[in-house]
Write a protein that holds these residues in place. Sequence first.
Motif, PDB file in Angstrom:
ATOM      1  N   GLY A 149       0.777  -1.229   0.000  1.00 54.90           N
ATOM      2  CA  GLY A 149       0.000   0.000   0.000  1.00 54.90           C
ATOM      3  C   GLY A 149       0.813   1.285   0.000  1.00 54.90           C
ATOM      4  O   GLY A 149       0.289   2.352   0.312  1.00 54.90           O
ATOM      5  N   ARG A 150       2.076   1.184  -0.358  1.00 55.46           N
ATOM      6  CA  ARG A 150       2.938   2.376  -0.287  1.00 55.46           C
ATOM      7  C   ARG A 150       2.531   3.473  -1.254  1.00 55.46           C
ATOM      8  O   ARG A 150       2.551   4.656  -0.887  1.00 55.46           O
ATOM      9  CB  ARG A 150       4.387   1.969  -0.540  1.00 55.46           C
ATOM     10  CG  ARG A 150       4.975   1.215   0.608  1.00 55.46           C
ATOM     11  CD  ARG A 150       6.438   0.915   0.366  1.00 55.46           C
ATOM     12  NE  ARG A 150       6.950   0.137   1.491  1.00 55.46           N
ATOM     13  CZ  ARG A 150       7.854  -0.804   1.386  1.00 55.46           C
ATOM     14  NH1 ARG A 150       8.358  -1.103   0.201  1.00 55.46           N
ATOM     15  NH2 ARG A 150       8.271  -1.454   2.434  1.00 55.46           N
ATOM     16  N   ILE A 151       2.171   3.110  -2.483  1.00 53.82           N
ATOM     17  CA  ILE A 151       1.790   4.141  -3.456  1.00 53.82           C
ATOM     18  C   ILE A 151       0.465   4.772  -3.060  1.00 53.82           C
ATOM     19  O   ILE A 151       0.295   5.998  -3.143  1.00 53.82           O
ATOM     20  CB  ILE A 151       1.752   3.551  -4.880  1.00 53.82           C
ATOM     21  CG1 ILE A 151       3.173   3.157  -5.287  1.00 53.82           C
ATOM     22  CG2 ILE A 151       1.151   4.534  -5.868  1.00 53.82           C
ATOM     23  CD1 ILE A 151       3.292   2.482  -6.629  1.00 53.82           C
ATOM     24  N   ALA A 152      -0.482   3.960  -2.608  1.00 56.09           N
ATOM     25  CA  ALA A 152      -1.771   4.501  -2.153  1.00 56.09           C
ATOM     26  C   ALA A 152      -1.567   5.461  -0.982  1.00 56.09           C
ATOM     27  O   ALA A 152      -2.175   6.533  -0.927  1.00 56.09           O
ATOM     28  CB  ALA A 152      -2.707   3.359  -1.757  1.00 56.09           C
ATOM     29  N   LYS A 153      -0.695   5.084  -0.067  1.00 62.01           N
ATOM     30  CA  LYS A 153      -0.420   5.939   1.088  1.00 62.01           C
ATOM     31  C   LYS A 153       0.229   7.254   0.646  1.00 62.01           C
ATOM     32  O   LYS A 153      -0.127   8.332   1.145  1.00 62.01           O
ATOM     33  CB  LYS A 153       0.497   5.208   2.073  1.00 62.01           C
ATOM     34  CG  LYS A 153       0.751   5.973   3.336  1.00 62.01           C
ATOM     35  CD  LYS A 153       1.595   5.177   4.309  1.00 62.01           C
ATOM     36  CE  LYS A 153       1.872   6.007   5.561  1.00 62.01           C
ATOM     37  NZ  LYS A 153       2.738   5.318   6.495  1.00 62.01           N
ATOM     38  N   ALA A 154       1.151   7.177  -0.305  1.00 62.36           N
ATOM     39  CA  ALA A 154       1.802   8.389  -0.816  1.00 62.36           C
ATOM     40  C   ALA A 154       0.799   9.291  -1.524  1.00 62.36           C
ATOM     41  O   ALA A 154       0.828  10.520  -1.360  1.00 62.36           O
ATOM     42  CB  ALA A 154       2.936   8.012  -1.758  1.00 62.36           C
ATOM     43  N   LEU A 155      -0.105   8.684  -2.294  1.00 62.11           N
ATOM     44  CA  LEU A 155      -1.148   9.451  -2.974  1.00 62.11           C
ATOM     45  C   LEU A 155      -2.031  10.168  -1.953  1.00 62.11           C
ATOM     46  O   LEU A 155      -2.326  11.355  -2.097  1.00 62.11           O
ATOM     47  CB  LEU A 155      -1.996   8.525  -3.851  1.00 62.11           C
ATOM     48  CG  LEU A 155      -3.182   9.141  -4.566  1.00 62.11           C
ATOM     49  CD1 LEU A 155      -2.711  10.164  -5.585  1.00 62.11           C
ATOM     50  CD2 LEU A 155      -4.003   8.067  -5.245  1.00 62.11           C
ATOM     51  N   ARG A 156      -2.407   9.467  -0.910  1.00 58.94           N
ATOM     52  CA  ARG A 156      -3.236  10.082   0.135  1.00 58.94           C
ATOM     53  C   ARG A 156      -2.492  11.193   0.864  1.00 58.94           C
ATOM     54  O   ARG A 156      -3.085  12.201   1.242  1.00 58.94           O
ATOM     55  CB  ARG A 156      -3.692   9.009   1.126  1.00 58.94           C
ATOM     56  CG  ARG A 156      -4.701   8.058   0.526  1.00 58.94           C
ATOM     57  CD  ARG A 156      -5.161   7.019   1.526  1.00 58.94           C
ATOM     58  NE  ARG A 156      -6.172   6.156   0.915  1.00 58.94           N
ATOM     59  CZ  ARG A 156      -6.038   4.855   0.733  1.00 58.94           C
ATOM     60  NH1 ARG A 156      -4.945   4.232   1.140  1.00 58.94           N
ATOM     61  NH2 ARG A 156      -6.993   4.160   0.164  1.00 58.94           N
ATOM     62  N   THR A 157      -1.190  11.021   1.041  1.00 58.51           N
ATOM     63  CA  THR A 157      -0.386  12.053   1.702  1.00 58.51           C
ATOM     64  C   THR A 157      -0.331  13.323   0.864  1.00 58.51           C
ATOM     65  O   THR A 157      -0.500  14.433   1.384  1.00 58.51           O
ATOM     66  CB  THR A 157       1.034  11.533   1.973  1.00 58.51           C
ATOM     67  OG1 THR A 157       0.952  10.370   2.789  1.00 58.51           O
ATOM     68  CG2 THR A 157       1.888  12.579   2.660  1.00 58.51           C
ATOM     69  N   VAL A 158      -0.115  13.171  -0.432  1.00 55.63           N
ATOM     70  CA  VAL A 158      -0.048  14.337  -1.328  1.00 55.63           C
ATOM     71  C   VAL A 158      -1.385  15.065  -1.367  1.00 55.63           C
ATOM     72  O   VAL A 158      -1.437  16.298  -1.264  1.00 55.63           O
ATOM     73  CB  VAL A 158       0.387  13.903  -2.747  1.00 55.63           C
ATOM     74  CG1 VAL A 158       0.218  15.035  -3.748  1.00 55.63           C
ATOM     75  CG2 VAL A 158       1.827  13.428  -2.737  1.00 55.63           C
ATOM     76  N   VAL A 159      -2.459  14.309  -1.497  1.00 54.45           N
ATOM     77  CA  VAL A 159      -3.788  14.928  -1.540  1.00 54.45           C
ATOM     78  C   VAL A 159      -4.121  15.572  -0.194  1.00 54.45           C
ATOM     79  O   VAL A 159      -4.698  16.653  -0.141  1.00 54.45           O
ATOM     80  CB  VAL A 159      -4.852  13.882  -1.944  1.00 54.45           C
ATOM     81  CG1 VAL A 159      -6.247  14.450  -1.828  1.00 54.45           C
ATOM     82  CG2 VAL A 159      -4.591  13.404  -3.361  1.00 54.45           C
ATOM     83  N   VAL A 169      -4.911  20.522   3.166  1.00 48.47           N
ATOM     84  CA  VAL A 169      -4.553  21.424   4.270  1.00 48.47           C
ATOM     85  C   VAL A 169      -4.441  22.850   3.748  1.00 48.47           C
ATOM     86  O   VAL A 169      -4.881  23.799   4.391  1.00 48.47           O
ATOM     87  CB  VAL A 169      -3.239  20.972   4.936  1.00 48.47           C
ATOM     88  CG1 VAL A 169      -2.703  22.036   5.876  1.00 48.47           C
ATOM     89  CG2 VAL A 169      -3.461  19.674   5.678  1.00 48.47           C
ATOM     90  N   LYS A 170      -3.891  22.978   2.560  1.00 53.04           N
ATOM     91  CA  LYS A 170      -3.738  24.295   1.951  1.00 53.04           C
ATOM     92  C   LYS A 170      -5.103  24.958   1.724  1.00 53.04           C
ATOM     93  O   LYS A 170      -5.239  26.161   1.845  1.00 53.04           O
ATOM     94  CB  LYS A 170      -2.989  24.145   0.624  1.00 53.04           C
ATOM     95  CG  LYS A 170      -2.382  25.385   0.096  1.00 53.04           C
ATOM     96  CD  LYS A 170      -1.518  25.061  -1.106  1.00 53.04           C
ATOM     97  CE  LYS A 170      -0.776  26.274  -1.560  1.00 53.04           C
ATOM     98  NZ  LYS A 170       0.048  26.004  -2.737  1.00 53.04           N
TER      99      LYS A 170
END
Length: 75
Positions: free
Chosen positions: A49-59, A64-65
């Motif tokens: 799930g690393r790519i999914a987690k990274a995608l969720r982190t970026v989004v 937050v912005k």
Amino acid sequence: MKQLIEVIAKALVDHPEQVQVRERQEEKTIVFELSVAPEDMGKVIGKQGRIAKALRTVVGAAAVKEEKRVHVEIV
């Protein structure tokens, strides 16, 4: 943010024409449902799930912005 998810997902998969992102509003959260071709599902999720987690982190950082709560579901 919907476009951000689409761009990232299309770069990962073999069938970018089948990438779809739907947006749904819940109480205090915006939920994005990402759907891809069945054979591309593993590429979007990644090992453990690393790519999914990274995608969720970026989004999440983009949310937050804009001072919103966002959740990404891969369906």
